[in-house]
Write an enzyme that holds these catalytic residues in place. Structure first.
Site, PDB file in Angstrom:
ATOM      1  N   ARG A  37       0.972  -1.205  -0.315  1.00 57.52           N
ATOM      2  CA  ARG A  37       0.198  -0.103  -0.288  1.00 57.52           C
ATOM      3  C   ARG A  37       1.183   1.250   0.483  1.00 57.52           C
ATOM      4  O   ARG A  37       0.273   2.142  -0.095  1.00 57.52           O
ATOM      5  CB  ARG A  37      -0.895   0.095   0.906  1.00 57.52           C
ATOM      6  CG  ARG A  37      -1.859  -1.036   0.714  1.00 57.52           C
ATOM      7  CD  ARG A  37      -3.040  -1.108   2.236  1.00 57.52           C
ATOM      8  NE  ARG A  37      -4.408  -1.705   1.957  1.00 57.52           N
ATOM      9  CZ  ARG A  37      -5.222  -1.701   2.856  1.00 57.52           C
ATOM     10  NH1 ARG A  37      -4.996  -2.231   4.441  1.00 57.52           N
ATOM     11  NH2 ARG A  37      -6.289  -2.580   2.170  1.00 57.52           N
ATOM     12  N   GLY A 360      -6.821  -6.911   0.075  1.00 60.56           N
ATOM     13  CA  GLY A 360      -6.856  -7.554   1.462  1.00 60.56           C
ATOM     14  C   GLY A 360      -5.686  -8.595   1.535  1.00 60.56           C
ATOM     15  O   GLY A 360      -4.342  -8.360   1.224  1.00 60.56           O
TER      16      GLY A 360
END
Length: 403
Positions: A37, A360
């Site tokens: 991320r 996720g």
């Protein structure tokens, strides 16, 4: 949504630009175990830096309870972000307090600062519009422009995601523009056959997206802990496996609806399990066994899809044109129960389809299991946001960026 290029064309040199990123990375102590991320927001920051902006990056990390908590500090993220950018990143030890104002005030053109965890302030996540708005007002005082690039948070009605863009001229960052473009490929003029692979622990987390996809997908493949609720709804014994008994009726209804609509539901034919959940810190598990789903012993806990199911799933993905995958097939963190997730990832790579890994745990698994991220069509940074988009919901953070 205005693009970051349009914002830069209007002039960002010497101006303070607030970038809402999603830097909610997994930490082991102060060690980042997956920096995906952080890397995802680097292109947006780099572009603003090159244009001479003073870049103020902000994010949440974990679920602190509205107050500072050292275990959720973004300090390790600031160090890693600086390494990836190749330039030091100043770190503010608060969000809107004295240190944040001092760090932002000291930024030179092309400089980058990271604020401490936004969720250390209760106003960030408050359900009270006034409290949330008051925090957004204080954040707005730090900046002149806003760029939304935290796709993993756009499904949250939080101050920095929803309220702050209303207070500043705003645009979508490169990551959000990419994510939305990919999701449109999954919802508008989809190339077919369109297969969806869903896993993860709880079926209740996926009911909304299954409901929506019954009118859109050609095949739905089910793995992970949620598969046992489906198997039980079909009348199978599932031993000690995870089951949500309160969802059995809904699952049975979905199976009937799929049959009526001609949507192929593909459920496992065998599973790998053990008498109890494995110790994830110990790579040696207690005698995993493979059983057919119609011969499930009462003392077994299912922990992964079996070898025949892996072949079945691969065959169902081999001729697809579009595949969306969200949720691991088993307890991939342990090597004895990672083969199902590995097999699905490999099947996506072997398929000619446009493949999307829906954030996720699925995205983490791809990296942990050693796959080349660039070999997939797209790896999303937002699992929950991707699912809610596919459910047809309005995402507050995207709505706030629209003009």
């Amino acid at each position: 949504m205005k693009t970051i290029d349009e914002l830069i064309d209007e002039g960002v040199g010497g101006r303070r630009v607030f970038v809402r990123a999603d830097l909610n990375v997994p930490l082991f102590g102060d060690t980042i175990t997956d920096d995906g991320r952080i890397r995802a927001v680097v292109p947006t920051i780099t572009k603003l830096v090159a244009a001479g902006a003073k870049v103020i990056v902000a994010s949440h990390l974990g679920r602190p309870k509205g107050a500072p908590d050292p275990q959720f500090s973004l300090a390790p993220v600031a160090r890693r972000l600086g390494e990836l950018l190749g330039t030091p990143v100043a770190f503010a030890t608060d969000t809107v307090g004295e240190d944040a104002r001092a760090v932002v005030g000291a930024l030179a053109d092309g400089g980058v600062a990271l604020l401490e965890n936004l969720r250390f302030n209760p106003g960030e996540t408050s359900k009270d519009d006034a409290e949330r708005g008051a925090f957004a007002d204080r954040l707005a005082e730090l900046a002149e422009l806003y760029v939304g690039d935290g796709f993993g948070a756009v499904h949250r009605k939080h101050a920095s995601v929803y309220d702050l863009p209303a207070r500043l001229p705003h645009a979508a960052g490169l990551l959000i523009a990419t994510e939305v473009g990919v999701l449109k490929k999954l919802t508008e003029d989809v190339a077919r056959p369109y297969a969806v692979v869903l896993g993860g622990a709880k079926v209740s987390d996926k009911l909304g997206v299954i409901d929506h996809l019954l009118d859109r997908a050609d095949r739905i493949l089910i793995g992970g802990g949620m598969l046992f609720t489906f198997l039980k709804a079909q009348g199978h014994e599932v031993g000690k496996s995870l089951v949500q008994d309160d969802q059995l009726g809904v699952v049975a209804e979905y199976l009937e609806r799929a049959k009526a609509k001609g949507v192929e539901f593909v459920l496992p034919v065998d599973v790998v399990g053990a008498p109890s959940f494995p110790d994830l810190k110990n790579p040696v598990a207690g005698n995993p066994v493979t059983v057919a789903v119609d011969a499930f012993p009462g003392d077994l806990m299912g922990l992964d899809i079996g070898p025949e199911t892996r072949k079945l799933f691969a065959s169902k993905l081999a001729d697809t044109a579009t595949v969306f995958w969200n949720g691991p097939m088993g307890v991939f963190e342990h090597p004895d129960y990672a083969e199902g997730t590995r097999a699905v990832a490999q099947a996506l790579l072997d398929s000619p389809a446009f493949t999307v890994v829906g954030g996720g745990d699925s995205a983490a698994a791809v990296r942990i299991l050693g796959f080349d991220e660039n070999a997939f069509g797209h790896i999303s940074t937002g699992g929950g946001a991707s699912l809610e988009y596919l459910e047809g919901k309005t995402l507050p953070g995207l709505a706030a960026l629209e003009d």
